[in-house]
Design a protein around this motif. Structure first.
Motif, short mmCIF file in Angstrom:
data_model
loop_
_atom_site.label_atom_id
_atom_site.label_comp_id
_atom_site.label_asym_id
_atom_site.label_seq_id
_atom_site.Cartn_x
_atom_site.Cartn_y
_atom_site.Cartn_z
N THR A 130 -9.69 0.64 6.27
CA THR A 130 -8.96 0.64 5.68
C THR A 130 -9.78 1.47 4.25
O THR A 130 -8.63 3.08 3.68
CB THR A 130 -7.61 -0.54 4.61
N THR A 131 -10.21 1.32 4.02
CA THR A 131 -11.59 1.98 2.87
C THR A 131 -12.50 1.90 3.26
O THR A 131 -13.26 2.47 2.01
CB THR A 131 -10.76 1.39 1.18
N ARG A 155 -14.23 7.33 -0.84
CA ARG A 155 -13.12 5.62 -0.42
C ARG A 155 -12.06 6.26 -0.91
O ARG A 155 -11.14 5.99 0.21
CB ARG A 155 -13.31 4.78 -0.81
N ALA A 156 -11.41 6.85 -1.49
CA ALA A 156 -10.20 7.34 -2.26
C ALA A 156 -9.37 8.27 -1.15
O ALA A 156 -8.62 8.06 -0.76
CB ALA A 156 -10.36 7.26 -3.52
N SER A 187 -4.82 1.55 9.27
CA SER A 187 -5.23 0.58 9.13
C SER A 187 -3.89 -0.19 9.60
O SER A 187 -3.90 -1.54 10.27
CB SER A 187 -5.02 -0.12 7.54
N ASN A 238 1.06 -1.66 0.07
CA ASN A 238 -0.07 -0.11 0.06
C ASN A 238 0.56 1.67 -0.50
O ASN A 238 0.89 2.33 -0.45
CB ASN A 238 -1.19 0.12 1.34
N GLY A 265 -6.69 5.92 6.39
CA GLY A 265 -6.64 4.81 6.10
C GLY A 265 -6.03 3.85 5.64
O GLY A 265 -4.94 3.08 6.35
N TRP A 266 -4.97 4.26 5.02
CA TRP A 266 -3.21 3.79 4.74
C TRP A 266 -2.66 3.79 6.53
O TRP A 266 -2.19 2.79 6.92
CB TRP A 266 -2.39 5.13 3.97
N PHE A 305 -8.79 7.01 2.57
CA PHE A 305 -7.57 5.98 2.11
C PHE A 305 -6.45 6.71 2.10
O PHE A 305 -6.07 7.22 2.94
CB PHE A 305 -7.82 5.05 1.39
N LEU A 359 -4.72 -3.42 -1.16
CA LEU A 359 -5.82 -3.04 -1.04
C LEU A 359 -6.47 -4.76 -1.30
O LEU A 359 -7.52 -5.13 -0.35
CB LEU A 359 -6.54 -2.10 -2.26
N HIS A 376 -14.69 0.06 2.75
CA HIS A 376 -14.88 -1.42 1.73
C HIS A 376 -16.31 -1.90 3.11
O HIS A 376 -15.75 -2.42 4.02
CB HIS A 376 -14.67 -2.61 1.87
#
Length: 142
Positions: free
Chosen positions: A137-138, A94-95, A106, A43, A102-103, A98, A53, A140
């Motif tokens: 993370t995203t 979501r992007a 996570s 990532n 998220g990065w 992250f 991901l 999801h």
């Protein structure tokens, strides 16, 4: 003339609980730790991001052989089968999440959850935390 498409929805089959418990204690915990570290390292790179991901999304499967939530839909007219998951938030949200949270969150989340899984007392907290890692993370949804 109108054609009617018949669709058959089949839920994903779960692996028996006892096999999943044995997997977790024999392979899952150690393998999930290495899996998460490799995914997180991927990532950090632009080229490795898609694979990283994808690996984060598969952490519950690596940890406890948990099947992905969703269903297989087969169209009887042409025999094609698709896998349908739950509805996800928009890609842009979501992007952005992250990139901002998220990065790094996570890795912190995964480290704490993995350590909690090392103790019998906190195992019931650690496993759901690792199952929630794709969301952390995203965003999801599983």
């Amino acid at each position: 003339m109108t054609t009617t498409t018949v669709k058959v929805k089949q839920p994903v089959r779960e692996i028996p609980f006892l096999i999943r418990v044995i997997w977790f204690f024999v392979f899952g915990w150690e393998l999930a730790g290495a899996w998460i570290l490799v995914a997180w390292a991927l990532n950090l790179t632009v080229l490795g991001l898609p694979l990283g991901l994808w690996m984060i999304d598969r952490v519950p499967q690596v940890l406890t052989l948990k099947a992905r939530s969703g269903a297989y839909v087969t169209e009887l007219e042409d025999g094609r089968t698709r896998f349908l998951t739950t509805k996800q938030p928009p890609f842009l949200i979501r992007a952005l999440y992250f990139v901002v949270f998220g990065w790094w969150l996570s890795l912190l989340w995964a480290a704490v959850a993995w350590i909690l899984c090392a103790t019998i007392l906190f195992l019931p907290i650690g496993i759901p935390m690792l199952h929630a890692l794709p969301f952390v993370t995203t965003l999801h949804r599983s």
